[in-house]
Design a protein around this motif. Sequence first.
Motif, PDB file in Angstrom:
ATOM      1  N   TYR A 264      49.276  41.148  33.399  1.00  0.00           N
ATOM      2  CA  TYR A 264      47.879  40.877  33.710  1.00  0.00           C
ATOM      3  C   TYR A 264      47.815  40.452  35.163  1.00  0.00           C
ATOM      4  CZ  TYR A 264      43.684  37.836  33.705  1.00  0.00           C
ATOM      5  OH  TYR A 264      42.497  37.216  33.981  1.00  0.00           O
ATOM      6  N   ILE A 265      46.898  41.073  35.927  1.00  0.00           N
ATOM      7  CA  ILE A 265      46.774  40.796  37.364  1.00  0.00           C
ATOM      8  C   ILE A 265      45.334  40.445  37.672  1.00  0.00           C
ATOM      9  CG2 ILE A 265      47.126  41.709  39.701  1.00  0.00           C
ATOM     10  CD1 ILE A 265      48.545  43.745  36.960  1.00  0.00           C
ATOM     11  N   ASN A 266      45.149  39.454  38.520  1.00  0.00           N
ATOM     12  CA  ASN A 266      43.799  39.054  38.905  1.00  0.00           C
ATOM     13  C   ASN A 266      43.798  38.688  40.382  1.00  0.00           C
ATOM     14  OD1 ASN A 266      41.200  38.101  39.101  1.00  0.00           O
ATOM     15  ND2 ASN A 266      41.329  36.752  37.320  1.00  0.00           N
ATOM     16  N   ARG A 267      42.911  39.306  41.138  1.00  0.00           N
ATOM     17  CA  ARG A 267      42.821  38.978  42.572  1.00  0.00           C
ATOM     18  C   ARG A 267      42.529  37.500  42.779  1.00  0.00           C
ATOM     19  NH1 ARG A 267      38.869  43.636  45.027  1.00  0.00           N
ATOM     20  NH2 ARG A 267      39.646  45.368  43.744  1.00  0.00           N
ATOM     21  N   ALA A 268      41.731  36.932  41.886  1.00  0.00           N
ATOM     22  CA  ALA A 268      41.364  35.517  42.015  1.00  0.00           C
ATOM     23  C   ALA A 268      42.566  34.597  41.843  1.00  0.00           C
ATOM     24  CB  ALA A 268      40.286  35.165  40.998  1.00  0.00           C
ATOM     25  N   ASP A 269      43.631  35.113  41.223  1.00  0.00           N
ATOM     26  CA  ASP A 269      44.850  34.328  41.020  1.00  0.00           C
ATOM     27  C   ASP A 269      45.933  34.725  42.014  1.00  0.00           C
ATOM     28  OD1 ASP A 269      43.607  33.158  38.846  1.00  0.00           O
ATOM     29  OD2 ASP A 269      44.442  34.584  37.412  1.00  0.00           O
ATOM     30  N   SER A 270      45.528  35.163  43.177  1.00  0.00           N
ATOM     31  CA  SER A 270      46.448  35.556  44.247  1.00  0.00           C
ATOM     32  C   SER A 270      47.389  36.675  43.826  1.00  0.00           C
ATOM     33  CB  SER A 270      47.258  34.338  44.723  1.00  0.00           C
ATOM     34  OG  SER A 270      46.410  33.331  45.209  1.00  0.00           O
ATOM     35  N   LEU A 271      46.905  37.535  42.953  1.00  0.00           N
ATOM     36  CA  LEU A 271      47.648  38.726  42.555  1.00  0.00           C
ATOM     37  C   LEU A 271      49.002  38.407  41.921  1.00  0.00           C
ATOM     38  CD1 LEU A 271      46.910  41.174  45.498  1.00  0.00           C
ATOM     39  CD2 LEU A 271      46.147  41.378  43.149  1.00  0.00           C
ATOM     40  N   GLY A 272      49.052  37.339  41.158  1.00  0.00           N
ATOM     41  CA  GLY A 272      50.262  37.076  40.394  1.00  0.00           C
ATOM     42  C   GLY A 272      50.258  37.888  39.108  1.00  0.00           C
TER      43      GLY A 272
END
Length: 558
Positions: free
Chosen positions: A50-58
Motif C-alpha cells: 500500500y502506497i500513499n503520497r501523504a505518507d511520504s511514499l512508504g
Amino acid sequence: MKLKGVLLIAGLVLVGAIVFYVKRFSPLSKSAGYATDVLNAAFAEQPVGYINRADSLGVTTPRLQHISLQLYPNIADGAFNGALRGLAGDKDLLLTVVAGQDGALGMVTEGTFDDALRSLCEALPDAKRIYLRWDPDMEVPVQRHSWQYQSPADYIEAFRHVAKFCKNARPELQIMWSPAGYPGTDEYWPGDDVVDAIGISMNGQSELAATAYPSDPDQRTALRRKLIRTRFIDKPVWVFASGGDSAVNTLLPDLKAAVADIKRDSGWIFQQYSINQPAGRAANALPLLGVYDPKLALTGSKSIHVEHLFVDLENIQTGGFAKDFEAIVRRGHQAIVTVEPWRDGKVRKDSSVLRNTVSGIYDDEFKSLFNTISKTNLPVYVRFAHEMEIPIHRYSWQSQDPVLYIQAFRHFMELGKGIRNVRKVWGPAGDRGSMEWYPGSDVVDFISIAIYGLPDKNITDPTKQESFETIFNRKAWRMRLASKPIFITEFGVKGPEDFQSAWLEKAAHVLAAHKEVVGACYFNLADNPEVWGDIPAPDWGISRSSLNRFVAALEDAL
C-alpha cells in the motif's frame, strides 16, 4: 385414460425437477441455497503493498482479506450472507464485485443491478474497513470480461453509478477504482469525487493475454510504470498480485525499489490535473490553417497562414533551418517547428538522445534555434520530440522512459524561456497512454495530436480509413487530464481526390464544432518510404481544389 394419467404425472415430475434445479442452481433464483453461487474466483489476487503520497511514499504491508463476488440483477435473498460469513474480524476487507453479463455496463447505469447492490451493502459485516472494488482491469485491450475494452465514457458512467449508490447505502465504504495499470489507464478515470483508493494488479490473466504493448523487462520496471500511470491521481494505491504467497513475497522488494525510484523523481512525476473545457478560439473564428508542404503546392493559398518545418540537429548546424525559417517569415506566415533531437552532424555518438538533451550536449544547437525564432514577432509553435509514446523505434526518443522524456522536454523548453513569440507544444500522436509522458502544464501551451485516416499500415483500400471525427474523439479524450487547447499539427488522408475531398469536408464540420482546436495543419506529402518497407508509403497529398473545398466547408459550418 391411464396413459394420459401417466403422462400427466411424468410431466409434473419433470416440471418439479426443473423448478428444483432453477431454485438450487440458477443465478436468478430467490433461494437461500444459492449463497455459494455468488463467489467468483476470477479475481483472487493477494495484496502486495500500500502506497500513499501523504505518507511520504512508504510501502506498507497490508492486513487485508479478499473476497471476489459475482453480481446478478435478481440475486437470491440472503445470497451474500453465506459468502461473507466467517471473515476475520481483525483484518480489513477487500470486496471485488463484478457484473459480467453482456451489456452489463448499460444495465448498471440504468439501475438494473440496484437491488443486488442494496442486498450486498446490507449484508456487509462490521469490518474495520471495507474496500469495494468494482469491475477491475477495465482498460486492458482484451475481452476476457464483458466490461473490458469498452467505451471509457460508458465504463465511467457505470462506475459512478455504483460508487454513488453504494456510498449512499454504506457511507463508510471505501470505493476502489482498479485498473491493471496498463497503457491507457487514465482514460478510464471516473473522478476524484467517487474514488477513495486505487488498486493496480500484477500478473493478472487479462494482462498476460494482452499483446498490444511489449512486456516490461522486469517486475520492478513494470511496477514503476504502472504506478506512474496513476501520476495525476492523488489517492492511496494498493498493489495486488495473482499467485500464491511466494509470488507476493517476490514482488514486495521490487515494489519497494520501484517506489524509491518514484520518490526520487516525484518532482517530475506527480502533477495536478483539472478536467475543464480548455481555452480556444473565438466562437465564429476559423482555426489557424497550415500545411507541411515542402513542394510549395498549397503554400500560396490565401487560406494558409502557417507552415510546418521538421528540424533535426544537422539542419540547425548547417544553417538549413535558419534559411527555411526565414523564407516562411518572408511569406508572412507563422511557423510550426518540430524539433527532432537526432542526426547530429558533429558525430557525437550516443543512442540516448534524450539523455544527451538533459545533459546539455545539444544546448548550442537549441540556443541557435531559439535565437533564429526570436528574430520575428510572428508566433512560432515549437514542438519537441513528437510521438514519443508510440511503442516503436521509428525515432530515437520513442519507447523511452517517461521520466527521462519529461526531463528532456523541460530542459529544451527552458532554453527558450523568455522568448515572447514561442508557443510551447507537446506533441504525442494521441495514442493509448499518452499522458504518461506529459511534461507539465507550466511548459505546455498547446497539445498537438496527429490524425491520419489510415488505422493500419497493411490496409490498402482507402475506404477502410477511419473518419476524422472518430480519430479526433478518441485522441482528444486521452488529452482531457491536461485541459489544454489543441493544435492538430499533422493530419492527412489518402485515396482518390473525390474521397479525400469528402473526408476533408466532414473533418471541417468537426473542427468547426470544437473551439478548443486552435489550429490544423495538413501534411501535404507522401510519408517516408523507408518506414513502410515493402508496402507503398501512403501519399497524403491533396490538390488545391480539395483544399478549397475543405476551407469552404469549414466557413459554412461556423
